[in-house]
Design an enzyme around this catalytic site. Structure first.
Site, PDB file in Angstrom:
ATOM      1  N   HIS A  72       0.846  -1.198   0.000  1.00  0.00           N
ATOM      2  CA  HIS A  72       0.000   0.000   0.000  1.00  0.00           C
ATOM      3  C   HIS A  72       0.874   1.239   0.000  1.00  0.00           C
ATOM      4  CE1 HIS A  72      -3.974  -1.875   1.727  1.00  0.00           C
ATOM      5  NE2 HIS A  72      -3.450  -2.579   0.757  1.00  0.00           N
ATOM      6  N   TYR A 201      -9.088   4.954   7.928  1.00  0.00           N
ATOM      7  CA  TYR A 201      -9.212   5.269   9.351  1.00  0.00           C
ATOM      8  C   TYR A 201     -10.264   6.366   9.449  1.00  0.00           C
ATOM      9  CZ  TYR A 201      -4.684   2.936  10.292  1.00  0.00           C
ATOM     10  OH  TYR A 201      -3.651   2.030  10.418  1.00  0.00           O
ATOM     11  N   PRO A 293      -3.392  -0.188  18.914  1.00  0.00           N
ATOM     12  CA  PRO A 293      -3.164  -0.623  17.528  1.00  0.00           C
ATOM     13  C   PRO A 293      -3.343   0.463  16.462  1.00  0.00           C
ATOM     14  CG  PRO A 293      -5.268  -1.432  18.345  1.00  0.00           C
ATOM     15  CD  PRO A 293      -4.596  -0.775  19.504  1.00  0.00           C
ATOM     16  N   LYS A 297       1.946  -0.288  15.133  1.00  0.00           N
ATOM     17  CA  LYS A 297       3.374  -0.312  15.460  1.00  0.00           C
ATOM     18  C   LYS A 297       3.839  -1.556  16.231  1.00  0.00           C
ATOM     19  CE  LYS A 297       4.889   3.409  13.648  1.00  0.00           C
ATOM     20  NZ  LYS A 297       4.527   2.856  12.342  1.00  0.00           N
ATOM     21  N   TYR A 385       4.242   6.606  10.234  1.00  0.00           N
ATOM     22  CA  TYR A 385       3.434   5.425   9.903  1.00  0.00           C
ATOM     23  C   TYR A 385       4.262   4.405   9.119  1.00  0.00           C
ATOM     24  CZ  TYR A 385      -0.775   2.781   8.718  1.00  0.00           C
ATOM     25  OH  TYR A 385      -1.725   1.785   8.609  1.00  0.00           O
TER      26      TYR A 385
HETATM   27  C1  PHB Z   1      -5.055  -4.789  10.828  1.00  0.00           C
HETATM   28  O1  PHB Z   1      -5.186  -4.999   9.624  1.00  0.00           O
HETATM   29  O2  PHB Z   1      -5.234  -5.675  11.669  1.00  0.00           O
HETATM   30  C2  PHB Z   1      -4.668  -3.429  11.297  1.00  0.00           C
HETATM   31  C3  PHB Z   1      -4.353  -2.455  10.372  1.00  0.00           C
HETATM   32  C4  PHB Z   1      -4.011  -1.183  10.801  1.00  0.00           C
HETATM   33  C5  PHB Z   1      -3.986  -0.899  12.154  1.00  0.00           C
HETATM   34  C6  PHB Z   1      -4.295  -1.880  13.085  1.00  0.00           C
HETATM   35  C7  PHB Z   1      -4.647  -3.162  12.654  1.00  0.00           C
HETATM   36  O3  PHB Z   1      -3.672   0.348  12.573  1.00  0.00           O
END
Ligand code: PHB
Ligand code: APR
Length: 400
Positions: A72, A201, A293, A297, A385
């Site tokens: 990505h 997000y 999460p 990280k 990120y």
């Molecule tokens: C996930 O795909 O499990 C995932 C992706 C991004 C995050 C947390 C979990 O910030």
């Protein structure tokens, strides 16, 4: 039994450390309390930073990830019902992230260790640490219904948040700093097509939502819920209704739904143990720190801890000098705190805090407005990120 480095825990930290030390010609034994099937089947995180992708490739375990993982180049941030793309690839001069599930990384590392003749003992019981402040520390455990003792030069506590290693640092020395968030994540695995080319997000009045992926057929999504909520309160219908409300946009974008294969609720905390070492015991990964999460990280921090450890241990066996190992905690913690800062920033910015006043809510939305408008803020978010370079710590430390 005897080995150079005894490793407790076959998570990403323990396995990668064992693999890196093997490449440096240093023998290890891993003790894992769960079965191989269990560690290879547990669903965890899924985002690998550029540095983690590079590490897997450089150490010869990245082949399946490169074939099956999804690269990505950015993410999308959504608020007030509008999406804003963060072009991380452009903002970080060509870097990207890889969506590749943690349990697949585990499978690749276990396969590589076993193929190279590495020793991983699964299903061990009653692991205890002894003489960690002496020259020759020991790990006692039960395996195959009998008692064993492993003598080693160093013990690596890679046993996650609930493992026994951290408590071996005496209370008088150990400082634990933490923050508990009033947010939980309800996560689902669903059989649907990929919803969006990149992760979304979303900060919505009903709460945060995250659209992620696992494979072209299986998707991973999350919604913010009360951390004390019971998963039985969430029917599949209710989950889809809420998810859709939080991520669909007025321009007609819809979220594909389908059968939910798995669902659970996890609470969120930030936690750091200082120092990350004592005598001949070193902590790595979740044993020493937990991040919420939202910044993706956790796995990546485990990977940088073990790279610092590997360099220190290699130096010790090459030159007899412990100088780098003695500074492990100091080096690792500088990185850990930067990741804590970023994870806390993302969590605070993206979740709906129902205790906030209207003033605080407007400030939060304004932060999102600023972050998605300013090139400086977008660059800062992107470099964090995608993963800050390990060289930042290395530059101020004599690594070689
Ligand atoms: C996930 O795909 O499990 C995932 C992706 C991004 C995050 C947390 C979990 O910030
Ligand atoms: N004896 C032996 N093994 C143990 C013990 C014990 N007493 N306690 C825990 N373990 C094992 C666990 O079964 C697990 O397999 O240690 C391993 C720790 O692995 P993780 O929890 O995955 O931690 P870590 O390797 O530090 O990886 C951090 O994993 O938890 C995710 O989100 C986290 O992505 C981050 C990453």
């Amino acid at each position: 039994m005897q080995t150079k480095v005894g490793i407790i825990g076959a998570g990403p930290a323990g396995l990668m450390l064992s693999h890196l030390l093997h490449l440096a010609g240093i023998e290890t034994v891993i003790l894992e309390k769960r079965s191989r099937e269990d560690i290879e089947g547990t669903i965890r995180a899924g985002v690998l930073e550029q540095g983690t992708v590079d590490l897997l490739n450089a150490s010869g375990v990245g082949e399946r990830m490169m074939r099956e993982g999804l690269t990505h180049h950015g993410i999308e941030l959504q608020f007030n019902g509008v999406r804003h793309r963060v072009n991380m690839h452009e903002l970080t001069e060509g870097k990207s992230i890889m969506v590749y599930p943690q349990h697949e990384v585990i499978k690749d590392l276990v396969a590589a260790r076993l193929k190279a003749g590495g020793e991983i003992l699964f299903n061990v019981d009653n692991v205890s640490l002894h003489d960690v402040d002496k020259q020759s520390p020991k790990i006692r455990f039960q395996y195959d219904d009998s008692d064993h003792e492993l003598s080693c030069d160093f013990i690596m506590g890679c046993d996650g948040f609930h493992g026994p290693s951290r408590k071996e640092i005496p209370d008088s020395i150990r400082k634990e700093k933490q923050q508990i968030y009033p947010f939980g994540w309800l996560g689902i695995l669903a059989e649907t097509p990929i919803a969006n080319p990149e992760l979304i997000y979303s900060n919505h009045d009903r709460g945060f939502a995250l659209i992620s992926t696992r494979t072209p057929e299986i998707q991973r999504h999350y919604i913010q819920v009360n951390p004390n909520d019971d998963i039985n309160n969430w029917s599949d219908d209710r989950i889809w209704t809420d998810l859709k409300a939080r991520v669909e946009t007025s321009d007609g974008w819809t979220l594909p739904d389908g059968p939910i294969l798995q669902k659970n609720i996890v609470s969120m905390r930030s936690f750091v143990c200082e120092p990350m070492q004592y005598g001949r015991l070193f902590l790595a990964g979740d044993a020493a720190h937990i991040v919420p999460p939202t910044g993706a990280k956790g796995l990546n921090l485990a990977m940088t801890d073990v790279q610092v450890l590997q360099r220190g241990i290699e130096r010790f066996y090459q030159t007899g000098s412990k100088d780098l190992l003695d500074r492990y905690s100091e080096i690792a913690l500088r990185r850990v705190w930067k990741a804590q800062r970023f994870s806390n920033f993302m969590t605070t910015m993206l979740h709906r805090n129902f205790n906030h006043s209207p003033f605080e809510r407007s400030i939060q939305l304004s932060e999102l407005d600023y972050v998605t408008s300013s090139r400086a803020a977008l660059t800062s978010l992107s470099e964090n990120y995608i993963g800050l370079p390990l060289e930042w710590e290395a530059e101020r430390t004599v690594f070689s």
